[in-house]
Design an enzyme around this catalytic site. Structure first.
Site, short mmCIF file in Angstrom:
data_model
loop_
_atom_site.label_atom_id
_atom_site.label_comp_id
_atom_site.label_asym_id
_atom_site.label_seq_id
_atom_site.Cartn_x
_atom_site.Cartn_y
_atom_site.Cartn_z
N LEU A 1 -17.72 -3.81 0.87
CA LEU A 1 -18.86 -3.15 0.23
C LEU A 1 -18.94 -3.46 -1.25
CD1 LEU A 1 -18.58 0.27 2.09
CD2 LEU A 1 -20.09 -1.65 2.62
N SER B 1 -12.34 4.15 4.43
CA SER B 1 -12.80 5.49 4.08
C SER B 1 -11.69 6.45 4.44
CB SER B 1 -14.08 5.86 4.83
OG SER B 1 -14.45 7.19 4.48
N ASN C 1 -19.23 4.01 9.09
CA ASN C 1 -18.89 2.59 9.04
C ASN C 1 -18.77 1.97 10.43
OD1 ASN C 1 -18.79 2.80 6.28
ND2 ASN C 1 -16.55 2.83 6.15
N TYR D 1 0.83 -1.21 0.00
CA TYR D 1 0.00 0.00 0.00
C TYR D 1 0.86 1.26 0.00
CZ TYR D 1 -3.73 -3.23 1.55
OH TYR D 1 -4.62 -4.27 1.67
N HIS E 1 0.12 -11.97 1.63
CA HIS E 1 -0.89 -11.16 0.96
C HIS E 1 -1.66 -11.95 -0.12
CE1 HIS E 1 -1.78 -6.65 0.04
NE2 HIS E 1 -2.84 -7.38 -0.17
N ILE F 1 -13.14 -4.93 7.36
CA ILE F 1 -12.21 -3.79 7.35
C ILE F 1 -12.56 -2.80 6.23
CG2 ILE F 1 -10.23 -4.78 8.55
CD1 ILE F 1 -9.23 -5.73 5.75
#
Length: 272
Positions: A189, A230, A239, A49, A107, A227
């Site tokens: 989501l 936002s 959330n 990330y 990962h 998890i």
């Protein structure tokens, strides 16, 4: 406040956390600090990330004791193998600025590399040395998990998988339950794919909640750790606000009918 889920190794993870995928490095410290101020206690990061330093900065800015925040990171595909994994985890710890991870995951299985067993052996060593409390995987199938267990005697505590109303992974979740493995939902989501489905909209209207809150509540009631991401304080707060309403059996049946096997991310068996 989020409930806790117990791992088979005796440690516990908050059921609800926040993810840092695609959060820009220059915003990460703020997002982490705001999330922790709002009441989150699980931060899900990863080396790939590119924002582990911001994760650490946000942790320190929150003023919370280290043992009150559960920190996850992940070993990327190009760091798989025994020695590379030892180095990669050391680098993650240094970037975040902590001396121990609560959870470290492989990962992706990257099956064509066929290095995940050696990667797992390295994580076992780091766990035994106290650098990582719990070790798990992400995007693995049951055969790959069983291979880790067969070859090392150590079963992952958790498998973090793509899971949302359009990709419900019932068989994999059942396999996790049989093995005592926690299911954790990434992309919970589903990029909003199901938000306009009549089932979701009707539940949202009846409960006075947003479609996102309905979907996150569904994950909670499935027993998953979840998890959502936002980068906005309002989104983080929304959330987190999941614990004063419930779905009915009919709601669950209506959401189950939305399963279409649709991924938002890559196929774990061909990726990497």
């Amino acid at each position: 406040m989020s409930a806790m889920i117990e791992f088979h190794d005796g440690s516990r993870i908050p059921q609800l956390g926040f993810g840092l995928w695609q959060v820009p490095e220059d915003q990460t410290a703020r997002v982490v600090r705001e999330a922790l101020e709002l009441g989150y206690r699980l931060a899900d990061g990863a080396a790939i990330y590119g924002n582990e330093a911001g994760l650490g900065e946000g942790l320190r800015a929150s003023g919370l004791p280290r043992d009150e925040v559960f920190v996850t990171t992940k070993v990327w595909n190009d760091a798989q193998g025994y020695e590379p994994t030892l180095r990669a985890v050391a680098q993650s710890l240094e970037r975040i600025g902590i001396d121990r991870l609560d959870l470290c995951l492989i990962h992706w299985p990257a099956p064509r590399q066929d290095l995940y067993v050696e990667t797992w052996r390295a994580l076992i060593r780091l766990r035994d040395e106290g650098r990582i409390t719990s070790i798990g995987v992400s995007n693995f199938d049951l055969a790959q998990i069983d291979r880790l267990t067969a070859e090392t005697g150590v079963t992952p505590v958790l498998n973090q998988i793509e899971l949302h109303p359009m990709l419900q992974q019932a068989e994999l979740r059942a396999g996790h339950a049989e093995r005592g493995i926690v299911t954790q939902s990434w992309s919970p989501l589903g990029r909003g794919m199901a938000f306009d489905a009549p089932a979701i909209r009707q539940i949202a209207e009846r409960t006075g909640r947003s479609p996102a809150q309905v979907v996150l509540r569904w994950h909670i009631e499935l027993g998953c750790s979840v998890i959502p991401r936002s980068s906005r304080r309002e989104g983080l707060a929304e959330n987190l606000d999941l614990f004063d309403f419930e779905l009915t059996e009919a709601d669950h049946a209506a959401i189950a009918a939305l399963d279409a096997g649709e991924r938002t991310g890559p196929d774990p068996q061909t990726f990497g």
